[in-house]
Design a protein around this motif. Structure first.
Motif, PDB file in Angstrom:
ATOM      1  N   ASP A 183       0.852  -1.179   0.000  1.00  0.00           N
ATOM      2  CA  ASP A 183       0.000   0.000   0.000  1.00  0.00           C
ATOM      3  C   ASP A 183       0.893   1.234   0.000  1.00  0.00           C
ATOM      4  OD1 ASP A 183       0.924  -0.358   2.611  1.00  0.00           O
ATOM      5  OD2 ASP A 183      -0.808   0.641   3.477  1.00  0.00           O
ATOM      6  N   LEU A 242      -3.938   6.999   3.468  1.00  0.00           N
ATOM      7  CA  LEU A 242      -3.546   6.300   2.260  1.00  0.00           C
ATOM      8  C   LEU A 242      -3.272   7.319   1.162  1.00  0.00           C
ATOM      9  CD1 LEU A 242      -6.300   3.520   2.349  1.00  0.00           C
ATOM     10  CD2 LEU A 242      -3.949   3.379   3.224  1.00  0.00           C
ATOM     11  N   ASP A 245      -1.830   8.099  -3.187  1.00  0.00           N
ATOM     12  CA  ASP A 245      -1.500   7.625  -4.530  1.00  0.00           C
ATOM     13  C   ASP A 245      -1.078   8.825  -5.363  1.00  0.00           C
ATOM     14  OD1 ASP A 245      -1.097   5.879  -6.606  1.00  0.00           O
ATOM     15  OD2 ASP A 245      -3.200   5.812  -7.240  1.00  0.00           O
ATOM     16  N   ASN A 277      -5.419   1.655  -1.552  1.00  0.00           N
ATOM     17  CA  ASN A 277      -5.446   0.240  -1.167  1.00  0.00           C
ATOM     18  C   ASN A 277      -4.996   0.052   0.280  1.00  0.00           C
ATOM     19  OD1 ASN A 277      -5.983  -0.909  -3.923  1.00  0.00           O
ATOM     20  ND2 ASN A 277      -4.035   0.104  -4.332  1.00  0.00           N
ATOM     21  N   THR A 278      -5.578  -0.936   0.940  1.00  0.00           N
ATOM     22  CA  THR A 278      -5.128  -1.331   2.273  1.00  0.00           C
ATOM     23  C   THR A 278      -4.414  -2.679   2.169  1.00  0.00           C
ATOM     24  OG1 THR A 278      -7.225  -2.443   2.756  1.00  0.00           O
ATOM     25  CG2 THR A 278      -7.017  -0.136   3.423  1.00  0.00           C
ATOM     26  N   PRO A 279      -3.437  -2.950   3.035  1.00  0.00           N
ATOM     27  CA  PRO A 279      -2.656  -4.185   2.905  1.00  0.00           C
ATOM     28  C   PRO A 279      -3.436  -5.442   3.220  1.00  0.00           C
ATOM     29  CG  PRO A 279      -1.986  -2.960   4.858  1.00  0.00           C
ATOM     30  CD  PRO A 279      -2.901  -2.060   4.087  1.00  0.00           C
ATOM     31  N   HIS A 297      -8.523  -5.266  -1.868  1.00  0.00           N
ATOM     32  CA  HIS A 297      -7.694  -4.272  -1.203  1.00  0.00           C
ATOM     33  C   HIS A 297      -8.033  -2.836  -1.569  1.00  0.00           C
ATOM     34  CE1 HIS A 297      -4.985  -7.458   0.223  1.00  0.00           C
ATOM     35  NE2 HIS A 297      -5.168  -8.002  -0.962  1.00  0.00           N
ATOM     36  N   GLU A 298      -8.697  -2.610  -2.695  1.00  0.00           N
ATOM     37  CA  GLU A 298      -8.998  -1.237  -3.102  1.00  0.00           C
ATOM     38  C   GLU A 298     -10.166  -0.686  -2.305  1.00  0.00           C
ATOM     39  OE1 GLU A 298     -10.984   0.809  -6.901  1.00  0.00           O
ATOM     40  OE2 GLU A 298      -8.999  -0.039  -7.322  1.00  0.00           O
TER      41      GLU A 298
END
Length: 488
Positions: free
Chosen positions: A81, A325, A327, A361-363, A373-374
């Motif tokens: 992530d 989180l 990106d 996303n999370t791990p 995960h998204e």
């Protein structure tokens, strides 16, 4: 993973070169088809002074920062992530280097820069279980190459080596430790000489670690990255005698010359007639609003490419906050508006649309229940902003802007429905957008700009978990853009 990130880095540079190419093409076409918007200036009494960028310089910067880091846990079965933040406090720095103007329209140089971060922090699952704590600064040594779109205005790209320092907590041991990491930095910017010895600039850059940072005695690994937008001012020393190839001011009414020949033209002077009495030519015109200078009053429309630092605040009322989180993705869009010039002040209004494809996303996936995960994705930002600016030179505007904005985010229904029915479609968040930038004319009708924009919303989405209203998510974006606009 490493190659993917390096593609992003050099994609930033390629995007800058694409804008430069579009600028050159638009410049030639505009000159061929459209004379300058204003009539030619009255004859001048003497040729304008030549501009020479050659010489040593040094200055300082202030800016905004998006912090991200790819978080990896090899051997755990957990997905990668990205975590980070948008720094709420400004960055500070200094820079210095040497330029050499090797053609009347081209400048090359080398530059050292140091940028200190005020609050570049990371969080994984709350303050009690962090490993990577904060980034402290970035040093860089870069080569620069630029094109003089006007004699006093340089549009440039840069690439070089970087060194960053990060701070981390030790696994199963008290205290923190610091570690320098090697990196690569690329950037683009606009710089203008407001006097022969004072230069103002606006620059966007992306710095990314070339190596993985591994926490001792733990499985966690990190690869930090930073998107910076900075404005700065520098003092430039005069070049040694005979160094460089200076450029004289262009004639705005020349419509048939390629851009690299404009700076070799000489302004018209009144012809001499033997045996007749002639009037003395009018005095040299220096006011920014004189005929022959670009006219900022009018309509504008154009497009841009963008580097977008996306952040998602993700809070669990039972377990605490995850992330934020992040990106970092490239995007692009359009702009349209109108401006009005009053002496050296320009006011206006713009509408814009910025389109991207950011994913969070999370791990562990959806609470560890399913392998999804998204969490959500962002695809666009629409905004209507007012702006006000100051003309540092007749063709170069430094400005600020603010106004309402609408950010569209789509939660992943498969992720949220894994624990309890939480289906929510694409949602538009109202908020505001604020930013600063610099815009400069490259012909009488075409301008290029660099700006940073922060898009914020006070709204959030709420989802049920093991308890009602357990989860909340809220997005925000820091964007750096490079664009072109046509003025009519």
């Amino acid at each position: 993973m490493v190659m993917d990130r390096r593609k992003r880095i050099f994609g930033f540079a390629a995007a800058a070169l694409a804008v430069a190419g579009m600028t050159h093409s638009a410049f030639a076409k505009d000159l061929a088809k459209h004379p300058a918007k204003n009539p030619p200036p009255a004859p001048l009494a003497q040729a304008p002074a030549a501009v020479n960028w050659t010489g040593l310089y040094a200055g300082g910067t202030i800016g905004s920062l998006f912090v991200t880091s790819r978080h990896m846990q090899p051997g755990t079965g957990l997905s990668d992530d990205s975590i980070g933040s948008i720094d709420p406090r400004p960055t500070y720095g200094f820079y210095g280097g040497f330029n050499y103007q090797f053609l009347s329209w081209a400048v090359a140089g080398i530059e050292y820069a140091h940028t200190k971060f005020s609050s570049a922090t990371y969080r994984e699952l709350g303050s009690a279980v962090d490993f990577l704590d904060a980034a402290q600064y970035v040093d860089s040594i870069s080569g620069r190459l630029g094109v003089l779109l006007m004699p006093e205005t340089l549009v440039y790209g840069k690439v070089g080596t970087a060194r960053m320092k990060v701070q981390s907590f030790q696994a199963f041991a008290p205290g923190t430790f610091e570690k320098p990491l090697p990196g690569t930095q690329v950037g683009v910017g606009i710089e203008t000489l407001v006097t022969p010895n004072i230069a103002l600039r606006a620059e966007a850059s992306y710095t990314y670690s070339n190596s993985v940072f591994t926490i001792p005695n733990a499985l966690d690994q990190y690869r930090p990255g930073f998107m910076l937008y900075q404005v700065g001012a520098a003092f430039k020393l005069d070049p040694p005698t005979g160094w460089g190839t200076p450029a004289s001011a262009p004639a705005w009414n020349v419509a048939s010359l390629p851009f690299w020949e404009l700076w070799n033209t000489q302004p018209a002077t009144a012809p001499k007639t033997h045996g007749m009495v002639t009037k003395a030519p009018p005095p040299v015109q220096t006011d920014p609003s004189v005929a022959g200078a670009p006219n900022w009053t009018g309509l504008e429309a154009g497009g841009f490419i963008s580097g977008n630092g996306n952040r998602l605040r993700y809070n669990d009322s039972a377990l605490g906050e995850t992330g934020p989180l992040t990106d970092f993705v490239f995007g692009g869009g359009w702009l349209a508006g109108a401006d009005y010039q009053f002496q050296r002040i320009v006011v206006g209004a713009e509408a814009s649309g910025n389109y991207e494809a950011a994913h969070f996303n999370t791990p562990a996936g959806s609470g560890g229940v399913v392998n999804v995960h998204e969490v959500a994705k962002i695809d666009r930002v629409l905004a209507v902003t007012g702006r006000i600016g100051w003309l540092a030179t007749p063709e170069t505007l430094f400005y600020g802007k603010v106004g309402p904005a609408w950010l569209r985010m789509t939660p992943n229904s498969a992720y949220w429905n894994a624990t309890t029915p939480n289906a929510v479609g694409a949602t538009t968040f109202s908020g505001y957008q604020a930013g600063v930038g610099v815009e400069t004319y490259v012909t009488g009708n075409i301008s290029v700009r660099a700006e940073t924009l922060y898009t914020y919303t006070g709204r959030e989405l709420i989802f049920n978990g093991v308890v009602p209203s357990e989860f909340t998510i809220r997005p925000s974006i820091l964007s750096a853009i490079i664009g072109l606009a046509l003025h009519i």
